[in-house]
Design a protein around this motif. Structure first.
Motif, PDB file in Angstrom:
ATOM      1  N   ARG A  84       0.853  -1.187   0.000  1.00 48.67           N
ATOM      2  CA  ARG A  84       0.000   0.000   0.000  1.00 48.67           C
ATOM      3  C   ARG A  84       0.886   1.232   0.000  1.00 48.67           C
ATOM      4  O   ARG A  84       1.790   1.353   0.824  1.00 48.67           O
ATOM      5  CB  ARG A  84      -0.923  -0.003   1.205  1.00 48.67           C
ATOM      6  N   LEU A  85       0.596   2.153  -0.909  1.00 45.74           N
ATOM      7  CA  LEU A  85       1.269   3.445  -0.980  1.00 45.74           C
ATOM      8  C   LEU A  85       0.310   4.534  -0.527  1.00 45.74           C
ATOM      9  O   LEU A  85      -0.889   4.466  -0.812  1.00 45.74           O
ATOM     10  CB  LEU A  85       1.717   3.741  -2.408  1.00 45.74           C
ATOM     11  N   SER A  86       0.852   5.531   0.158  1.00 46.22           N
ATOM     12  CA  SER A  86       0.044   6.669   0.582  1.00 46.22           C
ATOM     13  C   SER A  86       0.755   7.959   0.234  1.00 46.22           C
ATOM     14  O   SER A  86       1.983   8.009   0.178  1.00 46.22           O
ATOM     15  CB  SER A  86      -0.221   6.614   2.088  1.00 46.22           C
ATOM     16  N   CYS A  87      -0.045   8.992   0.007  1.00 42.40           N
ATOM     17  CA  CYS A  87       0.509  10.299  -0.336  1.00 42.40           C
ATOM     18  C   CYS A  87      -0.397  11.381   0.228  1.00 42.40           C
ATOM     19  O   CYS A  87      -1.617  11.320   0.065  1.00 42.40           O
ATOM     20  CB  CYS A  87       0.632  10.445  -1.842  1.00 42.40           C
ATOM     21  N   ALA A  88       0.213  12.379   0.860  1.00 43.94           N
ATOM     22  CA  ALA A  88      -0.530  13.506   1.395  1.00 43.94           C
ATOM     23  C   ALA A  88       0.049  14.790   0.831  1.00 43.94           C
ATOM     24  O   ALA A  88       1.269  14.983   0.866  1.00 43.94           O
ATOM     25  CB  ALA A  88      -0.449  13.512   2.921  1.00 43.94           C
ATOM     26  N   ALA A  89      -0.821  15.645   0.331  1.00 40.54           N
ATOM     27  CA  ALA A  89      -0.394  16.924  -0.209  1.00 40.54           C
ATOM     28  C   ALA A  89      -0.628  18.016   0.825  1.00 40.54           C
ATOM     29  O   ALA A  89      -1.646  18.025   1.517  1.00 40.54           O
ATOM     30  CB  ALA A  89      -1.157  17.240  -1.489  1.00 40.54           C
ATOM     31  N   SER A  90       0.319  18.926   0.916  1.00 41.33           N
ATOM     32  CA  SER A  90       0.184  20.056   1.824  1.00 41.33           C
ATOM     33  C   SER A  90       0.524  21.333   1.066  1.00 41.33           C
ATOM     34  O   SER A  90       1.209  21.310   0.049  1.00 41.33           O
ATOM     35  CB  SER A  90       1.099  19.894   3.029  1.00 41.33           C
ATOM     36  N   GLY A  91       0.042  22.451   1.615  1.00 41.48           N
ATOM     37  CA  GLY A  91       0.276  23.725   0.953  1.00 41.48           C
ATOM     38  C   GLY A  91      -1.021  24.326   0.447  1.00 41.48           C
ATOM     39  O   GLY A  91      -2.104  23.878   0.787  1.00 41.48           O
ATOM     40  N   SER A  92      -0.887  25.330  -0.387  1.00 45.97           N
ATOM     41  CA  SER A  92      -2.052  26.036  -0.901  1.00 45.97           C
ATOM     42  C   SER A  92      -2.611  25.309  -2.116  1.00 45.97           C
ATOM     43  O   SER A  92      -2.090  25.417  -3.226  1.00 45.97           O
ATOM     44  CB  SER A  92      -1.660  27.470  -1.271  1.00 45.97           C
ATOM     45  N   ILE A  93      -3.665  24.543  -1.878  1.00 44.02           N
ATOM     46  CA  ILE A  93      -4.293  23.771  -2.943  1.00 44.02           C
ATOM     47  C   ILE A  93      -5.771  24.109  -2.948  1.00 44.02           C
ATOM     48  O   ILE A  93      -6.476  23.845  -1.988  1.00 44.02           O
ATOM     49  CB  ILE A  93      -4.114  22.258  -2.721  1.00 44.02           C
ATOM     50  N   THR A  94      -6.239  24.687  -4.027  1.00 43.41           N
ATOM     51  CA  THR A  94      -7.643  25.049  -4.116  1.00 43.41           C
ATOM     52  C   THR A  94      -8.214  24.562  -5.436  1.00 43.41           C
ATOM     53  O   THR A  94      -7.500  24.403  -6.420  1.00 43.41           O
ATOM     54  CB  THR A  94      -7.838  26.568  -4.002  1.00 43.41           C
ATOM     55  N   GLY A  95      -9.506  24.302  -5.420  1.00 43.20           N
ATOM     56  CA  GLY A  95     -10.178  23.954  -6.654  1.00 43.20           C
ATOM     57  C   GLY A  95     -10.028  22.508  -7.048  1.00 43.20           C
ATOM     58  O   GLY A  95      -9.468  21.674  -6.322  1.00 43.20           O
ATOM     59  N   PHE A  96     -10.512  22.228  -8.241  1.00 42.40           N
ATOM     60  CA  PHE A  96     -10.509  20.876  -8.775  1.00 42.40           C
ATOM     61  C   PHE A  96      -9.077  20.384  -9.021  1.00 42.40           C
ATOM     62  O   PHE A  96      -8.222  21.143  -9.496  1.00 42.40           O
ATOM     63  CB  PHE A  96     -11.289  20.859 -10.094  1.00 42.40           C
ATOM     64  N   ASN A  97      -8.815  19.127  -8.675  1.00 46.33           N
ATOM     65  CA  ASN A  97      -7.518  18.552  -8.989  1.00 46.33           C
ATOM     66  C   ASN A  97      -7.635  17.056  -9.191  1.00 46.33           C
ATOM     67  O   ASN A  97      -8.683  16.448  -8.938  1.00 46.33           O
ATOM     68  CB  ASN A  97      -6.466  18.889  -7.922  1.00 46.33           C
ATOM     69  N   ASP A  98      -6.574  16.484  -9.673  1.00 45.15           N
ATOM     70  CA  ASP A  98      -6.492  15.050  -9.930  1.00 45.15           C
ATOM     71  C   ASP A  98      -5.224  14.557  -9.244  1.00 45.15           C
ATOM     72  O   ASP A  98      -4.138  15.086  -9.510  1.00 45.15           O
ATOM     73  CB  ASP A  98      -6.425  14.793 -11.438  1.00 45.15           C
ATOM     74  N   MET A  99      -5.355  13.576  -8.372  1.00 42.87           N
ATOM     75  CA  MET A  99      -4.215  13.136  -7.561  1.00 42.87           C
ATOM     76  C   MET A  99      -4.049  11.641  -7.686  1.00 42.87           C
ATOM     77  O   MET A  99      -5.052  10.901  -7.664  1.00 42.87           O
ATOM     78  CB  MET A  99      -4.447  13.523  -6.107  1.00 42.87           C
ATOM     79  N   GLY A 100      -2.824  11.181  -7.817  1.00 38.99           N
ATOM     80  CA  GLY A 100      -2.628   9.752  -7.962  1.00 38.99           C
ATOM     81  C   GLY A 100      -1.170   9.372  -8.064  1.00 38.99           C
ATOM     82  O   GLY A 100      -0.295  10.039  -7.504  1.00 38.99           O
TER      83      GLY A 100
END
Length: 117
Positions: A19-35
């Motif tokens: 299992r892989l995990s990822c967390a994004a931090s910082g100024s993130i607004t609006g629609f996005n695609d993460m993977g």
């Protein structure tokens, strides 16, 4: 400044799971695609799986039925459950966050996944 923190990866025998995990931090607004993308030696980086903010998932054909991406509604964290791993899955896996309708991509530092046959 957006940062992606990855965890997971390692060495597993064929047929095993990781299992892989990822967390994004910082100024993130609006629609996005993460993977996740991956890059094997001598090959181009390729999409493995991603999920948008409205929880629409995309998978590479080679991992369908074996990998599952998870994302909590409203959060910029994703996990990738990888089952029935094959030697062909061996690669460096990179967390990716695509913003501004895919015009800009943020990348994690990469984590090694090695599947022994």
């Amino acid at each position: 400044q957006v940062q992606l923190a990855e965890s997971g990866g390692g060495l597993v025998q064929a047929g095993g799971s990781l299992r892989l995990s990822c967390a994004a931090s910082g100024s993130i607004t609006g629609f996005n695609d993460m993977g996740w993308y991956r890059q094997a030696p001598g090959k181009q980086r390729e999409l493995v799986a991603s999920m948008t903010t409205n929880l629409v998932a995309t998978y590479a054909d080679s991992v369908k039925g074996r990998f599952t991406i998870f994302r909590e509604d409203g959060k910029n964290t994703v996990s990738l459950q990888m089952n029935n791993l094959e030697s062909e899955d061996t690669a460096v896996y990179y967390c990716n966050l695509a913003v501004n309708w895919g015009r800009y991509h943020y990348w994690g530092q990469g984590t090694q996944v090695t599947v022994s046959s």
